[in-house]
Scaffold this motif. Structure first.
Motif, short mmCIF file in Angstrom:
data_model
loop_
_atom_site.label_atom_id
_atom_site.label_comp_id
_atom_site.label_asym_id
_atom_site.label_seq_id
_atom_site.Cartn_x
_atom_site.Cartn_y
_atom_site.Cartn_z
N PRO A 184 4.04 9.31 -1.58
CA PRO A 184 4.43 10.12 -0.42
C PRO A 184 2.86 10.31 0.57
N ALA A 185 1.99 10.22 -0.16
CA ALA A 185 0.52 9.44 0.20
C ALA A 185 0.32 9.23 1.70
N ALA A 186 1.12 7.70 1.08
CA ALA A 186 0.82 6.88 2.33
C ALA A 186 1.32 7.60 3.68
N VAL A 187 1.90 8.35 4.50
CA VAL A 187 2.57 8.41 4.84
C VAL A 187 1.10 9.70 6.37
N THR A 221 0.82 -1.42 -0.04
CA THR A 221 0.16 0.02 -0.42
C THR A 221 0.53 1.31 0.00
N VAL A 222 2.09 1.21 0.62
CA VAL A 222 2.93 2.44 1.03
C VAL A 222 4.17 2.87 -0.49
N ILE A 243 5.71 10.26 12.70
CA ILE A 243 4.42 9.84 12.57
C ILE A 243 3.47 8.83 12.85
N VAL A 244 4.06 7.88 13.63
CA VAL A 244 3.41 7.23 14.54
C VAL A 244 2.34 8.25 15.74
N ILE A 245 3.75 8.99 16.48
CA ILE A 245 3.61 10.10 17.31
C ILE A 245 2.01 11.06 17.05
N ALA A 246 2.38 11.66 15.75
CA ALA A 246 1.44 12.35 15.12
C ALA A 246 0.30 11.98 15.30
#
Length: 239
Positions: A59-62, A53-54, A98-101
């Motif tokens: 870049p939209a994967a983020v 999927t990534v 990314i996870v923190i966000a």
């Protein structure tokens, strides 16, 4: 004006208030029931599927991952699996922010949802936990939030919803949540990022989780003892 006429507005207001509380409690119960159902019935994707999927999204994967993580944070579904997957897919240094966000989005949304539904509705639904969380967080503020996030003695989701009902300042909740989550998130992300190599970063992350787990036990024991002492003092004052 007779006494019955004078007291009727108060009775109507009490009836209306009780109705509003019941409606809010039912709303919260339905929302949490749906969240639990989704968490139980929807299987989290395998690592290979996430990687594919990534690759497809680029870049939209983020942003997609942050949004998905935020939504899952609203449910009791396990978040550690996604944190480790982020480490495997994005790499350690990119995955941590990314996870923190994503976690902050979910935690913030649950905080405001708790405020919207109101204290009485949430207390009616989850019982005395709100009062205990209120006593802990309101007295110590930022330090308490960092503590329960770093060595969680109450489930992450419960803290999110209940914190919106306490006397805790919004700034302390958000800052404490961001700081307190970092060690645990970094450890889970490191396991995902370095787990396939079984090198020293993996063992360091595993050891850090062990330390946090022991710390959680000690923190829970001290908090429970302090809570019992506070209850004893309150009973003594009333006597």
């Amino acid at each position: 004006m007779d006494e019955s006429t004078a007291t009727r507005p108060d009775a109507d207001r009490r009836t209306s208030s009780r109705t509003a509380i019941v409606v809010k409690a039912v709303t919260l119960a339905v929302f949490v029931a749906l969240a639990v159902t989704v968490g139980m019935l929807v299987d989290l994707p395998e690592l290979e599927e996430i990687q594919q999927t990534v690759a497809d999204l680029g870049p939209a994967a983020v942003f997609a991952f942050i949004g998905a993580y935020g939504l899952i944070t609203l449910t009791p579904a396990p978040k550690a699996v996604l944190s480790m997957a982020a480490g495997a897919v994005f790499g350690f240094w990119a995955a941590v922010p990314i996870v923190i966000a994503g976690a902050m989005i979910g935690a913030t949304a649950a905080f405001f949802l708790g405020q919207l539904l109101g204290r009485s509705a949430v207390e009616h639904f989850i019982g005395p936990k709100v009062e205990k969380i209120d006593r802990l967080l309101s007295r110590r503020g930022l330090v308490a939030v960092i503590g329960v996030r770093m060595v969680p003695v109450i489930p992450f989701t419960a803290i999110n919803y209940a914190s919106g009902l306490t006397g805790l300042r919004r700034r302390d909740y958000l800052l404490g949540t961001a700081i307190g989550m970092m060690p645990g998130i970094a450890a889970y992300v490191a396991i995902g990022a370095f787990g396939f190599d079984l090198d020293w970063p993996f063992w360091l992350a595993l050891g850090s989780l062990g330390v946090l787990t022991v710390g959680a036990g000690l923190f829970a024991w001290r908090w429970k003892k302090h809570d019992e002492d506070s209850d004893d003092e309150s009973d003594g004052e009333r006597a």
